[in-house]
Write an enzyme that holds these catalytic residues in place. Sequence first.
Site, PDB file in Angstrom:
ATOM      1  N   CYS A  17     -23.247  -2.552  25.856  1.00 13.78           N
ATOM      2  CA  CYS A  17     -23.162  -3.556  25.748  1.00 13.78           C
ATOM      3  C   CYS A  17     -24.367  -3.726  26.789  1.00 13.78           C
ATOM      4  O   CYS A  17     -25.409  -3.412  27.166  1.00 13.78           O
ATOM      5  CB  CYS A  17     -22.452  -3.914  26.782  1.00 13.78           C
ATOM      6  SG  CYS A  17     -20.817  -3.191  26.325  1.00 13.78           S
ATOM      7  N   GLY A  44     -25.066  -4.701  21.517  1.00 13.95           N
ATOM      8  CA  GLY A  44     -24.020  -5.080  20.924  1.00 13.95           C
ATOM      9  C   GLY A  44     -23.801  -5.324  19.717  1.00 13.95           C
ATOM     10  O   GLY A  44     -23.842  -6.652  20.402  1.00 13.95           O
ATOM     11  N   ASN A 118     -21.337  -3.528  31.232  1.00 14.04           N
ATOM     12  CA  ASN A 118     -22.329  -3.193  30.300  1.00 14.04           C
ATOM     13  C   ASN A 118     -21.692  -1.360  31.197  1.00 14.04           C
ATOM     14  O   ASN A 118     -22.517  -0.853  32.965  1.00 14.04           O
ATOM     15  CB  ASN A 118     -24.105  -3.503  30.733  1.00 14.04           C
ATOM     16  CG  ASN A 118     -25.054  -2.141  30.066  1.00 14.04           C
ATOM     17  OD1 ASN A 118     -26.025  -1.977  30.133  1.00 14.04           O
ATOM     18  ND2 ASN A 118     -24.034  -1.269  28.911  1.00 14.04           N
ATOM     19  N   GLY A 119     -21.241  -0.158  30.138  1.00 16.76           N
ATOM     20  CA  GLY A 119     -21.411   1.051  31.056  1.00 16.76           C
ATOM     21  C   GLY A 119     -19.788   1.324  30.740  1.00 16.76           C
ATOM     22  O   GLY A 119     -19.097   1.129  29.975  1.00 16.76           O
ATOM     23  N   TYR A 261     -34.857   4.371  23.515  1.00 14.11           N
ATOM     24  CA  TYR A 261     -34.161   4.014  22.176  1.00 14.11           C
ATOM     25  C   TYR A 261     -33.908   2.497  23.059  1.00 14.11           C
ATOM     26  O   TYR A 261     -33.499   1.539  21.591  1.00 14.11           O
ATOM     27  CB  TYR A 261     -33.199   4.841  21.106  1.00 14.11           C
ATOM     28  CG  TYR A 261     -32.550   3.891  20.295  1.00 14.11           C
ATOM     29  CD1 TYR A 261     -33.351   3.083  19.633  1.00 14.11           C
ATOM     30  CD2 TYR A 261     -30.748   4.331  20.512  1.00 14.11           C
ATOM     31  CE1 TYR A 261     -32.271   2.639  18.797  1.00 14.11           C
ATOM     32  CE2 TYR A 261     -30.903   2.896  20.084  1.00 14.11           C
ATOM     33  CZ  TYR A 261     -30.469   2.564  19.073  1.00 14.11           C
ATOM     34  OH  TYR A 261     -29.735   2.127  17.915  1.00 14.11           O
ATOM     35  N   ASP A 364     -39.855   9.503  14.487  1.00 13.70           N
ATOM     36  CA  ASP A 364     -38.444   9.378  14.772  1.00 13.70           C
ATOM     37  C   ASP A 364     -38.504   9.740  16.270  1.00 13.70           C
ATOM     38  O   ASP A 364     -38.990  10.027  17.400  1.00 13.70           O
ATOM     39  CB  ASP A 364     -37.034   9.713  14.812  1.00 13.70           C
ATOM     40  CG  ASP A 364     -35.710   8.686  14.003  1.00 13.70           C
ATOM     41  OD1 ASP A 364     -36.468   7.724  14.899  1.00 13.70           O
ATOM     42  OD2 ASP A 364     -35.258   8.827  13.254  1.00 13.70           O
TER      43      ASP A 364
END
Length: 477
Positions: A17, A44, A118-119, A261, A364
């Site tokens: 999130c 998100g 968030n989490g 990322y 990557d």
Amino acid sequence: MVSDPVPVHLSGPREACGVFGIYAPGQAVSKAIYFGLFALQHRGQESAGIATSDGQTLTVVKDLGLVAQVFDEADLAALDGHLGIGHVRYSTTGSSSWHNAQPAHRQVGTTSVALGHNGNLTNTALLAERLGVGTASTDSDLMLEAIARQIDDERSDSRGLEHALLKVLPGFEGAFSLVAMDQGRLIGIRDPHGFRPLSLGRIGDSGWVLASETSALDLVGATFVRDIEAGEMVVISAAGVRSHRPFGETNPQLCVFEFVYFARPDSQLYGRNVFAARQQMGRLLATEHPVSADVVVPVPESGIPAAQGYAEMSLIPYADGLVKNRYVGRTFIEPSQMLRDQGIKLKLNPIPTTFAGRRVVLVDDSIVRGSTTRQLVAMVRAAGAREIHLRVSSPPYRWPCFYGMDTSDRSQLLAARMSVEEIAAYLEVDSLGYLSLNALLKSTGAPIDGFCSACLSGDYPTDVSQAGTKLLLEPAP
Ligand code: SF4
């Protein structure tokens, strides 16, 4: 029909999130929240929501979909007030339904409360038992239930939400960066480990902004002030900004995957630019895993800075070789079977001249499940690559995350089942090299003991024995 969105990322973990909050006396804030959420959309894509207050009335609009799909001008006009919070969600707990979209909100007597999270909590079962709630569908629901009950218990206390939070927060375990509000206050909270980021900014002469990432501050014209500290709760109101420490001990453990990322490359974490850190990961990857090759090609987009760093350090030319179809990853339309057979080609298409007859270093940022990476390698091979040397700017992802990522089943993790040699054989690459954990942590430029890296090391900063039934505690291969 609304279905799960096609994953934006090709092979890595998906984020839970993004949260945003603003307090700007005399200003209408709904559009600032809208644009703040735009900057956080990568965190998100399943649902989006905004809550605002004009000091008297709290209004919430939320729905499944992307920020641009959920809100129109009429919605934003209806979201009146100088104070508000916003949320974008990718579900890691609970199903994809309107009810689970956030901000979650409650009315307790005369107090209206909204919450964005968030989490992931790691003690939801215990919390549900304590509250006697069996049916709560998300950990965010449970938190709000605990907060609402506390407010109800203390109705005579004018500090309402603020006081209730100070009482209930120590009972929450796991990862939670929160924005909360009542009719007159904006509150930002980070758990005692600070797994998920949360920053504080200044807007105008007297306004304040909270955001999961600093890039969202930039986008709305706010100036970065500081990160909310691990274990800190800030209360923003007409009285200014006050800070509380509701938890006992704190131990900052920011998720290292924010650097690898999740976070946008233009964000700052621990005061360090994410893009620069990713380039450094690429440089160290070239040092740890050199190879003779003709060209370095990134897997877009998050592999780009690491590929640049690898090329710079190895003196092998850098070239774009994979073109990302930027919008397909953000659709809610499920591909038909005919299109699904196209696999990765829906998301990436190769430039044959980059690959034809060449020895390629493909860079990557992570491999989690491996199926898309395998398709990608086959596609690059079909485009004419003579050799493929896969380089990954993070260590093997071997352990499930219980702090807000969607990788809670260890059986899905490629590196939990296979050695590096076996992975190379499975992916059909000529060689495979992962960045070491030490090099990854050093690349950030931040204190190396300030990170969670549990999914890479199996070393969890908190007790996760209650976190999920899928946890397997055998050692990594
Ligand atoms: Fe991040 Fe991995 Fe820790 Fe989860 S387990 S918070 S993905 S470093």
